[in-house]
Design a protein around this motif. Structure first.
Motif, PDB file in Angstrom:
ATOM      1  N   ILE A   1      45.038  98.441  57.820  1.00  0.00           N
ATOM      2  CA  ILE A   1      45.659  99.190  56.719  1.00  0.00           C
ATOM      3  C   ILE A   1      45.233  98.582  55.382  1.00  0.00           C
ATOM      4  O   ILE A   1      44.844  99.296  54.450  1.00  0.00           O
ATOM      5  N   ILE A   2      45.290  97.249  55.279  1.00  0.00           N
ATOM      6  CA  ILE A   2      44.928  96.565  54.034  1.00  0.00           C
ATOM      7  C   ILE A   2      43.500  96.891  53.627  1.00  0.00           C
ATOM      8  O   ILE A   2      43.213  97.168  52.450  1.00  0.00           O
ATOM      9  N   GLU A   3      42.602  96.875  54.594  1.00  0.00           N
ATOM     10  CA  GLU A   3      41.181  97.030  54.297  1.00  0.00           C
ATOM     11  C   GLU A   3      40.728  98.485  54.308  1.00  0.00           C
ATOM     12  O   GLU A   3      39.533  98.759  54.200  1.00  0.00           O
ATOM     13  N   GLY A   4      41.692  99.390  54.440  1.00  0.00           N
ATOM     14  CA  GLY A   4      41.374 100.813  54.308  1.00  0.00           C
ATOM     15  C   GLY A   4      40.768 101.454  55.531  1.00  0.00           C
ATOM     16  O   GLY A   4      40.251 102.573  55.458  1.00  0.00           O
ATOM     17  N   ASN A   5      40.838 100.781  56.685  1.00  0.00           N
ATOM     18  CA  ASN A   5      40.292 101.360  57.910  1.00  0.00           C
ATOM     19  C   ASN A   5      41.253 102.350  58.550  1.00  0.00           C
ATOM     20  O   ASN A   5      40.872 103.106  59.439  1.00  0.00           O
ATOM     21  N   ILE A   6      42.500 102.327  58.120  1.00  0.00           N
ATOM     22  CA  ILE A   6      43.517 103.276  58.573  1.00  0.00           C
ATOM     23  C   ILE A   6      44.202 103.841  57.339  1.00  0.00           C
ATOM     24  O   ILE A   6      44.582 103.093  56.439  1.00  0.00           O
ATOM     25  N   GLU A   7      44.362 105.153  57.277  1.00  0.00           N
ATOM     26  CA  GLU A   7      45.071 105.763  56.157  1.00  0.00           C
ATOM     27  C   GLU A   7      46.542 105.349  56.195  1.00  0.00           C
ATOM     28  O   GLU A   7      47.170 105.331  57.257  1.00  0.00           O
ATOM     29  N   ARG A   8      47.100 104.995  55.049  1.00  0.00           N
ATOM     30  CA  ARG A   8      48.490 104.534  55.009  1.00  0.00           C
ATOM     31  C   ARG A   8      49.463 105.611  55.470  1.00  0.00           C
ATOM     32  O   ARG A   8      50.564 105.323  55.917  1.00  0.00           O
TER      33      ARG A   8
ATOM     34  N   MET B   1      51.562  90.891  71.156  1.00  0.00           N
ATOM     35  CA  MET B   1      52.332  91.644  70.173  1.00  0.00           C
ATOM     36  C   MET B   1      51.998  91.166  68.761  1.00  0.00           C
ATOM     37  O   MET B   1      51.783  91.971  67.845  1.00  0.00           O
ATOM     38  N   GLY B   2      51.964  89.842  68.579  1.00  0.00           N
ATOM     39  CA  GLY B   2      51.644  89.294  67.266  1.00  0.00           C
ATOM     40  C   GLY B   2      50.240  89.654  66.817  1.00  0.00           C
ATOM     41  O   GLY B   2      50.017  90.002  65.647  1.00  0.00           O
ATOM     42  N   GLU B   3      49.297  89.601  67.743  1.00  0.00           N
ATOM     43  CA  GLU B   3      47.906  89.889  67.388  1.00  0.00           C
ATOM     44  C   GLU B   3      47.698  91.369  67.052  1.00  0.00           C
ATOM     45  O   GLU B   3      46.950  91.708  66.133  1.00  0.00           O
ATOM     46  N   ILE B   4      48.359  92.251  67.790  1.00  0.00           N
ATOM     47  CA  ILE B   4      48.252  93.679  67.492  1.00  0.00           C
ATOM     48  C   ILE B   4      48.808  93.969  66.104  1.00  0.00           C
ATOM     49  O   ILE B   4      48.234  94.755  65.334  1.00  0.00           O
ATOM     50  N   ALA B   5      49.915  93.317  65.763  1.00  0.00           N
ATOM     51  CA  ALA B   5      50.510  93.521  64.437  1.00  0.00           C
ATOM     52  C   ALA B   5      49.557  93.069  63.332  1.00  0.00           C
ATOM     53  O   ALA B   5      49.369  93.772  62.334  1.00  0.00           O
ATOM     54  N   VAL B   6      48.952  91.899  63.509  1.00  0.00           N
ATOM     55  CA  VAL B   6      48.012  91.394  62.494  1.00  0.00           C
ATOM     56  C   VAL B   6      46.814  92.316  62.361  1.00  0.00           C
ATOM     57  O   VAL B   6      46.415  92.686  61.250  1.00  0.00           O
ATOM     58  N   ASN B   7      46.218  92.706  63.487  1.00  0.00           N
ATOM     59  CA  ASN B   7      45.046  93.587  63.430  1.00  0.00           C
ATOM     60  C   ASN B   7      45.375  94.930  62.785  1.00  0.00           C
ATOM     61  O   ASN B   7      44.596  95.448  61.965  1.00  0.00           O
TER      62      ASN B   7
ATOM     63  N   PHE C   1      60.236  97.665  50.474  1.00  0.00           N
ATOM     64  CA  PHE C   1      58.872  97.307  50.856  1.00  0.00           C
ATOM     65  C   PHE C   1      58.074  98.492  51.382  1.00  0.00           C
ATOM     66  O   PHE C   1      56.862  98.535  51.250  1.00  0.00           O
ATOM     67  N   SER C   2      58.734  99.520  51.933  1.00  0.00           N
ATOM     68  CA  SER C   2      57.983 100.668  52.438  1.00  0.00           C
ATOM     69  C   SER C   2      57.453 101.554  51.309  1.00  0.00           C
ATOM     70  O   SER C   2      56.465 102.251  51.469  1.00  0.00           O
ATOM     71  N   GLU C   3      58.120 101.508  50.146  1.00  0.00           N
ATOM     72  CA  GLU C   3      57.686 102.330  49.013  1.00  0.00           C
ATOM     73  C   GLU C   3      57.017 101.514  47.920  1.00  0.00           C
ATOM     74  O   GLU C   3      56.641 102.044  46.882  1.00  0.00           O
ATOM     75  N   SER C   4      56.867 100.223  48.136  1.00  0.00           N
ATOM     76  CA  SER C   4      56.316  99.359  47.087  1.00  0.00           C
ATOM     77  C   SER C   4      54.820  99.541  46.897  1.00  0.00           C
ATOM     78  O   SER C   4      54.276  99.148  45.870  1.00  0.00           O
ATOM     79  N   GLY C   5      54.154 100.108  47.895  1.00  0.00           N
ATOM     80  CA  GLY C   5      52.700 100.217  47.825  1.00  0.00           C
ATOM     81  C   GLY C   5      52.005  99.093  48.554  1.00  0.00           C
ATOM     82  O   GLY C   5      50.787  99.133  48.742  1.00  0.00           O
ATOM     83  N   THR C   6      52.753  98.079  48.977  1.00  0.00           N
ATOM     84  CA  THR C   6      52.171  96.975  49.730  1.00  0.00           C
ATOM     85  C   THR C   6      52.133  97.339  51.211  1.00  0.00           C
ATOM     86  O   THR C   6      53.148  97.711  51.776  1.00  0.00           O
TER      87      THR C   6
ATOM     88  N   ALA D   1      48.790  90.616  50.268  1.00  0.00           N
ATOM     89  CA  ALA D   1      48.000  91.763  50.707  1.00  0.00           C
ATOM     90  C   ALA D   1      48.791  92.658  51.643  1.00  0.00           C
ATOM     91  O   ALA D   1      48.556  93.866  51.714  1.00  0.00           O
ATOM     92  N   GLY D   2      49.730  92.072  52.373  1.00  0.00           N
ATOM     93  CA  GLY D   2      50.515  92.860  53.310  1.00  0.00           C
ATOM     94  C   GLY D   2      51.732  92.091  53.790  1.00  0.00           C
ATOM     95  O   GLY D   2      51.844  90.884  53.577  1.00  0.00           O
ATOM     96  N   ILE D   3      52.644  92.800  54.448  1.00  0.00           N
ATOM     97  CA  ILE D   3      53.909  92.218  54.900  1.00  0.00           C
ATOM     98  C   ILE D   3      54.109  92.516  56.388  1.00  0.00           C
ATOM     99  O   ILE D   3      53.912  93.647  56.838  1.00  0.00           O
ATOM    100  N   ILE D   4      54.496  91.486  57.147  1.00  0.00           N
ATOM    101  CA  ILE D   4      54.937  91.657  58.528  1.00  0.00           C
ATOM    102  C   ILE D   4      56.420  91.295  58.574  1.00  0.00           C
ATOM    103  O   ILE D   4      56.806  90.197  58.189  1.00  0.00           O
ATOM    104  N   GLN D   5      57.239  92.239  59.043  1.00  0.00           N
ATOM    105  CA  GLN D   5      58.689  92.032  59.125  1.00  0.00           C
ATOM    106  C   GLN D   5      59.060  91.981  60.594  1.00  0.00           C
ATOM    107  O   GLN D   5      58.926  92.965  61.315  1.00  0.00           O
ATOM    108  N   SER D   6      59.529  90.805  61.075  1.00  0.00           N
ATOM    109  CA  SER D   6      59.777  90.647  62.514  1.00  0.00           C
ATOM    110  C   SER D   6      61.252  90.693  62.895  1.00  0.00           C
ATOM    111  O   SER D   6      61.570  90.556  64.070  1.00  0.00           O
ATOM    112  N   SER D   7      62.140  90.852  61.940  1.00  0.00           N
ATOM    113  CA  SER D   7      63.570  90.768  62.297  1.00  0.00           C
ATOM    114  C   SER D   7      64.423  91.762  61.521  1.00  0.00           C
ATOM    115  O   SER D   7      65.560  91.468  61.160  1.00  0.00           O
TER     116      SER D   7
END
Length: 333
Positions: A303-310, A292-298, A132-137, A115-121
């Motif tokens: 974004i995944i659930e459409g609450n923020i425009e991509r 930091m981790g929690e803000i990233a997940v939220n 990954f930025s243009e993949s649509g994910t 559903a989504g990707i978190i890149q930490s490094s």
């Protein structure tokens, strides 16, 4: 197995272009699309492994691309991400980017319908960023960011560098060593810039003999610390780009019979849990790793659930603070 990289090479295009063709993007020239489709046919490439996952259903799974868990920062932030994602009803698959087959890792991630990707490094010039930025994910960067920005949650690392250097200067240190990570990483580049700004604000210049750029391996950090101790006069304080690096430097200093902080003050960044251990008490530029981790997940789930425009990038900088403990003091007169 044929990879999209081989398709891109045969077609004479970028991997991002192959991804757009597979994803049915409309902004691809007809002749480019035909070249990609011809390469796919010649190589017998199976696009459904990646492209179909971009347009079909997504699982409630987040992919986390992490640095080495031997660095306590990554283990702590990974724990925070997994815990909150689980509470939100998402599973987390963890991948490590210190493997040589990074392109296969990215392909495997999208082929698993995440559903989504978190890149930490990520590095500043990471070539797979476009993939990954243009993949649509949906994706978000954490801790570090690419030079093209995008979605991220990071520390204000310039300010962090200033806080660390200011602390040592205010204690009266004149000879300050810096052990910094690679400058193709935003975290290290910004922390170095902050250190230099703090020196400049006090009318001082960095003695280049005291600046050591390392690859963050234990061996390289140890060599850098030994080099600093061989300089005469050697630094009365050493600033390390992370707490994990500072712990390695601490080991070398103690092995050489030096006292901390009486002979050499030591400061790090990130304030990992071990830094506040009673036996260590490392002074560190701190921030809330769990936050930091929690803000990233939220942010990612919004974004995944459409609450923020991509199209509306989530670019968040957290503010650091100084945690003064027992590894820093004024230099001996």
């Amino acid at each position: 197995m044929i990879s999209s990289k081989e398709v891109a090479k045969l077609a004479g295009v970028s991997q991002a272009t192959v991804s757009r063709v597979l994803n049915g993007a409309q902004n691809v020239r007809k002749e480019t699309k035909e070249k990609v489709e011809k390469a796919i046919a010649e190589l017998h490439y199976r696009p459904n492994m990646i492209a179909r996952s971009l347009v079909m259903q997504k699982t409630k799974t987040i992919a986390l691309i992490s640095g080495d868990l031997e660095n306590a920062f990554y283990s702590e932030i990974t724990t925070a991400i997994i815990n909150l994602a689980t509470k939100k009803g998402y599973n987390t698959m963890v991948y490590f980017d210190n493997q040589p087959n990074r392109e296969e890792i990215y392909e495997h991630i999208v082929s698993n319908h995440v559903a989504g990707i978190i890149q930490s490094s990520i590095n500043l010039d990471e070539p797979m960023y476009d993939f990954f930025s243009e993949s649509g994910t949906p994706y978000i960067q954490i801790n570090r960011k690419h030079k093209n920005a995008g979605n991220y949650v990071i520390l204000n690392n310039v300010k962090a560098g200033q806080l660390a250097m200011d602390h040592l200067l205010q204690l009266g240190h004149e000879h300050i060593g810096i052990i910094m990570g690679p400058t193709n990483v935003s975290t290290f580049l910004d922390r170095q810039e902050g250190c230099f700004q703090a020196l400049q604000d006090k009318g001082k210049e960095m003695d280049q003999r005291f600046l050591k750029i390392v690859d963050t391996t234990t061996k390289d950090i140890e060599m850098a610390m030994y080099d600093l101790l061989s300089i005469q006069p050697h630094p009365t304080a050493v600033l390390c780009a992370t707490d994990q690096m500072a712990l390695t430097a601490m080991d070398v200093i103690l092995k050489m019979g030096k006292r901390i902080p009486e002979d050499i003050s030591l400061i790090g960044f990130d304030d990992i849990t071990l830094s506040s251990h009673h036996a260590i008490q490392l002074t560190s530029v701190a921030h809330n790793i769990q936050q930091m981790g929690e803000i990233a997940v939220n942010s990612l789930i919004h974004i995944i659930e459409g609450n923020i425009e991509r199209e509306n990038y989530q670019q968040i900088k957290l503010e650091p603070h100084l945690a003064v403990r027992k590894t820093t003091c004024s230099p001996k007169s």
